[in-house]
Write an enzyme that holds these catalytic residues in place. Structure first.
Site: not given
Ligand code: KIV
Length: 273
Positions: A53-54, A92, A122, A124, A191
């Protein structure tokens, strides 16, 4: 439907656990679009690609990952899955798509798996999201955990500084990591935490621990591809190693193009019909 055949996919959750057992480090990178994903696939040896989600920061220019929607994540995931043959594709779950309740989490995860044909999701968080993790796993969807600095909680922290530097937070992180493993997560991202804590967690867990700013004692590493390629020079945390300076290459290409267009040197006779 994906245009790439993934029937003989090499990287599975079982393979990743085997890699940890054999001491083989896991290489993971983020990716958000088809073209970058085709190049990453061709590099042979990336084990996991993360549709992170970056994308909110990297692709859309947001300050945080919070604005990312489930539909946007699915769009990026579909683009990546079309290109990837061997690596595992993890996506994510975006902010707001799994924290409310476990049913909503399951519906979000099922949409990602159905509409993008990715391999895993994934999430969090630890104890707080355990019900959601359990429910997603109960549908046969592999889950990767994410602890330490959790960008979706940035408004709670108020800073992107290193996490778990005090005993209380470090103990909670370790407890959460063990809970996620016990629940059935196949891997865990850590992280921006002290290297000694990263190594401790990796030693205690049977599942692979993949670090971003978590030191060398974990089982693998992940970086944001645009950062490691040097496309985004404003972001320079200590953990980031740059493997290219693509921003410079691109700036040079853009200026040469401008020069050639303005001077009438592009196109030439060979470049016209
Ligand atoms: O969204 C992302 O890029 C991440 C990485 C920093 C692991 O979760």
């Amino acid at each position: 439907m994906s245009s790439v055949t993934r029937k003989n996919r090499v990287i599975t959750t079982r393979k990743l656990i085997e890699m940890k057992r054999n001491g083989e480090k896991i290489a993971m990178l983020t990716v958000y679009d088809y073209t970058m994903a085709t190049i990453m696939d061709e590099a042979h040896g990336i084990d996991i690609v993360l549709v992170g989600d970056s994308a909110a920061n990297i692709m859309a220019g947001h300050e945080t990952t919070l604005p990312m929607t489930l539909d946007q994540m699915i769009y990026h995931a579909q683009s990546v899955v079309r290109a990837i043959k061997n690596p595992m594709v993890v996506v994510d779950l975006p902010f707001g798509s799994y924290q409310g309740n476990s049913k909503e989490a399951l519906v979000s995860a099922i949409r990602i798996m159905k509409e993008s044909a990715a391999d895993a999701v994934k999430l969090e968080g630890g104890e707080e999201i355990l019900d959601s993790v359990r429910r997603i796993l109960s549908a046969g969807i592999p889950v990767m955990g994410h602890l330490g600095l959790m960008p979706q909680s940035i408004n709670k922290y108020g800073t992107f500084a290193v996490r778990a530097t005090d005993d209380r937070e470090a103990e909670k992180l370790l407890r959460d990591a063990e809970l996620l493993e016990k629940e059935g997560c196949f891997a865990l991202v850590l992280e921006k935490i002290p290297a000694s804590l990263g190594a401790d967690v990796a030693k205690k867990l049977q599942i692979p621990v993949i670090g971003i700013g978590a030191g060398a004692g974990v089982d693998g590493q992940v970086l944001v591809s645009h950062d490691m390629l040097g496309m985004n020079t404003d972001f320079s945390p200590r953990f980031l190693r740059r493997y290219a300076n693509l921003k410079d290459n691109m700036l040079e290409a853009f200026s040469n193009y401008i020069k050639d267009v303005k001077s009438g040197q592009f196109p030439n006779k060979n470049e016209e019909y």
